[in-house]
Design a protein around this motif. Structure first.
Motif, PDB file in Angstrom:
ATOM      1  N   THR A  97       1.032  -1.234  -0.166  1.00  0.00           N
ATOM      2  CA  THR A  97       0.038   0.109  -0.138  1.00  0.00           C
ATOM      3  C   THR A  97       0.732   1.291   0.118  1.00  0.00           C
ATOM      4  O   THR A  97       0.458   2.382   0.282  1.00  0.00           O
ATOM      5  CB  THR A  97      -0.838   0.043   1.329  1.00  0.00           C
ATOM      6  N   ARG A  98       2.083   0.996   0.050  1.00  0.00           N
ATOM      7  CA  ARG A  98       3.053   2.218  -0.136  1.00  0.00           C
ATOM      8  C   ARG A  98       2.927   3.104  -1.270  1.00  0.00           C
ATOM      9  O   ARG A  98       2.689   2.585  -2.530  1.00  0.00           O
ATOM     10  CB  ARG A  98       4.457   1.694  -0.088  1.00  0.00           C
ATOM     11  N   ASP A  99       3.249   4.456  -1.229  1.00  0.00           N
ATOM     12  CA  ASP A  99       3.220   5.376  -2.309  1.00  0.00           C
ATOM     13  C   ASP A  99       4.429   4.920  -3.490  1.00  0.00           C
ATOM     14  O   ASP A  99       5.345   5.022  -2.904  1.00  0.00           O
ATOM     15  CB  ASP A  99       3.126   6.835  -1.724  1.00  0.00           C
ATOM     16  N   ILE A 100       4.144   4.678  -4.473  1.00  0.00           N
ATOM     17  CA  ILE A 100       5.024   4.581  -5.453  1.00  0.00           C
ATOM     18  C   ILE A 100       5.163   5.438  -6.870  1.00  0.00           C
ATOM     19  O   ILE A 100       4.012   5.519  -7.362  1.00  0.00           O
ATOM     20  CB  ILE A 100       5.176   2.916  -5.720  1.00  0.00           C
ATOM     21  N   TRP A 101       6.178   5.864  -7.106  1.00  0.00           N
ATOM     22  CA  TRP A 101       6.537   6.609  -8.509  1.00  0.00           C
ATOM     23  C   TRP A 101       7.394   5.694  -9.149  1.00  0.00           C
ATOM     24  O   TRP A 101       8.443   5.478  -8.757  1.00  0.00           O
ATOM     25  CB  TRP A 101       6.830   8.001  -8.110  1.00  0.00           C
ATOM     26  N   PHE A 102       6.927   5.444 -10.441  1.00  0.00           N
ATOM     27  CA  PHE A 102       7.787   4.841 -11.209  1.00  0.00           C
ATOM     28  C   PHE A 102       7.695   5.328 -12.414  1.00  0.00           C
ATOM     29  O   PHE A 102       6.764   5.618 -13.354  1.00  0.00           O
ATOM     30  CB  PHE A 102       7.135   3.171 -11.568  1.00  0.00           C
ATOM     31  N   LEU A 103       8.957   5.906 -12.732  1.00  0.00           N
ATOM     32  CA  LEU A 103       9.297   6.966 -13.944  1.00  0.00           C
ATOM     33  C   LEU A 103      10.171   6.189 -14.788  1.00  0.00           C
ATOM     34  O   LEU A 103      11.583   5.865 -14.331  1.00  0.00           O
ATOM     35  CB  LEU A 103      10.023   8.165 -13.424  1.00  0.00           C
ATOM     36  N   HIS A 104       9.906   5.914 -16.195  1.00  0.00           N
ATOM     37  CA  HIS A 104      11.054   5.504 -16.984  1.00  0.00           C
ATOM     38  C   HIS A 104      10.816   6.209 -18.293  1.00  0.00           C
ATOM     39  O   HIS A 104       9.948   6.670 -18.701  1.00  0.00           O
ATOM     40  CB  HIS A 104      10.487   3.992 -17.389  1.00  0.00           C
ATOM     41  N   ALA A 105      12.364   6.173 -18.729  1.00  0.00           N
ATOM     42  CA  ALA A 105      12.499   6.923 -20.238  1.00  0.00           C
ATOM     43  C   ALA A 105      12.978   5.803 -21.143  1.00  0.00           C
ATOM     44  O   ALA A 105      13.785   5.168 -20.882  1.00  0.00           O
ATOM     45  CB  ALA A 105      13.514   7.952 -20.003  1.00  0.00           C
ATOM     46  N   GLY A 106      12.204   6.081 -22.157  1.00  0.00           N
ATOM     47  CA  GLY A 106      12.884   5.166 -23.232  1.00  0.00           C
ATOM     48  C   GLY A 106      12.697   5.851 -24.717  1.00  0.00           C
ATOM     49  O   GLY A 106      11.864   6.960 -24.824  1.00  0.00           O
TER      50      GLY A 106
END
Length: 399
Positions: free
Chosen positions: A290-299
């Protein structure tokens, strides 16, 4: 601690190493491989061919001299190198060989300037550092239960293309359970090339720990199986097949967040640097975090994003997940809300992450440096920023 007699010589070496470091390390590798060609089976000969290993070692020697009394500067990278050493099977017997040829290269390049007191000081400094490595590696081997250069025969159970130029390989052991691992760790893969040279490369595990085994996702690097650069990745793309076998190491690496912690977690990646982040994300999906997660990916394009379907599915499985894909070539996409056109710029995120979050970076080194600097400019404390580096890295890049 370095003796008072040796310290002035080491400190005086800083400008000398800046001027002659690359010549020293180039001479070191040339002489060591001539005397001990068997060490070519341990070293990445692609990095030798393109010169990056020589440059990295030169910067590392300089940084060690410049920070000889600042353990807090050196320790994070020392810890990282200890895991890399264990992953390729470095043994205590290797250190006298390296020390002898490194001191010999200093004497050869500096000539008359390499006085006996200077060489003695560097001999003392080298063995102080080598002693730290040997002791730390012994503790790490003991904790895993695996000796140096002990390999696991793993069988290939699945091979699937997962993005343009990236192959997903599933591994299992026939007669034993594969060792447990932490999300973010990697394994070494050892292959014997057509010319008889064994080469070892590290690949992050790209899935959550599960009974089915390990998964790695391998990018085909530039080059081919006949040139130093890209030898192993190209070999795997050409030779890996269901029913085949690979020699792998125990999992290693300290790029391992506490996934049960409460503060927000920000995972920032580019290219194939997404792989350890996938392991972290899939583990939190498995555990229904339930943790706040930011997933940022560049492609470069969506076709270059590994395991894109798993990323999309994760947004439905984790309500607290914020996913943003920064795509240079932005086509039409069903999940349009997840795609940002152009390069990743921290200051332009579509959402704000708390400054007390833990930040993890993985990708090409220029990308990580850019994001690191941007995070610092936003006021993120440096101790909250972590990164994974594959390939040569200097101690001077520790932060």
């Amino acid at each position: 601690m370095l003796s008072s007699a040796a310290r002035p010589y080491i400190q005086a070496s800083v400008p000398v190493l800046q001027a002659h470091g690359l010549a020293i390390t180039t001479t070191f590798y040339h002489n060591m491989f001539n005397a001990h060609p068997e060490l070519k089976h341990l070293f990445n000969m692609g990095n030798q061919a393109n010169g990056s290993q020589q440059q990295s070692l030169a910067a590392a020697v300089f940084a060690y001299a410049a920070n000889i009394d600042q353990a807090h500067v050196l320790q994070p990278v020392i810890d990282r190198i200890v895991h890399k050493h264990a992953a390729v099977g470095i043994k205590p017997a290797h250190y006298p060989i390296v020390g002898r040829h490194l001191l010999g290269a200093i004497a050869e390049v500096l000539g008359e300037a390499a006085t006996p007191p200077l060489i003695a000081a560097w001999d003392e400094a080298y063995w102080l550092l080598a002693g730290e490595f040997i002791a730390a590696e012994a503790r790490l081997y003991q904790s895993t239960g695996y000796a140096a250069d002990q390999w696991i025969a793993a069988h290939i159970t699945e091979v699937n293309p997962t993005a343009d130029g990236i192959l997903s390989i599933q591994l299992a052991a026939e007669d034993q359970a594969l060792p447990a691992f932490k999300a973010g760790q990697y394994i070494s893969v050892a292959v014997t090339l057509p010319d008889g040279l064994r080469q070892i490369r590290q690949y992050s595990l790209s899935d959550a720990e599960q009974n089915a085994g390990y998964r790695i996702s391998v990018k085909r690097e530039a080059g081919d199986t006949h040139t130093p650069q890209g030898t192993v990745s190209n070999w795997l793309h050409q030779q890996a097949a269901v029913g085949g076998q690979l020699l792998i190491s125990h999992p290693y690496g300290e790029f391992t967040p506490d996934l049960k912690a409460k503060q927000p977690l920000v995972l920032i990646s580019a290219g194939v640097g997404i792989t350890p982040m996938l392991s972290m994300l899939k583990t939190m999906v498995r555990d229904q975090s339930t943790r706040d997660i930011w997933f940022l990916h560049a492609g470069r394009s969506l076709q270059h994003v590994p395991h894109l379907d798993e990323l999309i599915a994760s947004t439905e499985q984790l309500p607290a997940l914020n996913l943003a894909l920064y795509i240079e070539d932005k086509p039409g996409f069903a999940a349009e809300r997840l795609v940002q056109a152009g390069r990743m710029r921290v200051a332009e995120w579509p959402f704000n992450a708390a400054l007390n979050a833990e930040y993890y970076l993985c990708g090409p080194l220029p990308f990580m440096i850019e994001q690191w600097q941007a995070l610092l400019a936003l006021g993120v404390p440096p101790q909250h920023i972590h990164r994974e580096v594959f390939g040569p890295e200097s101690l001077s890049q520790a932060a």
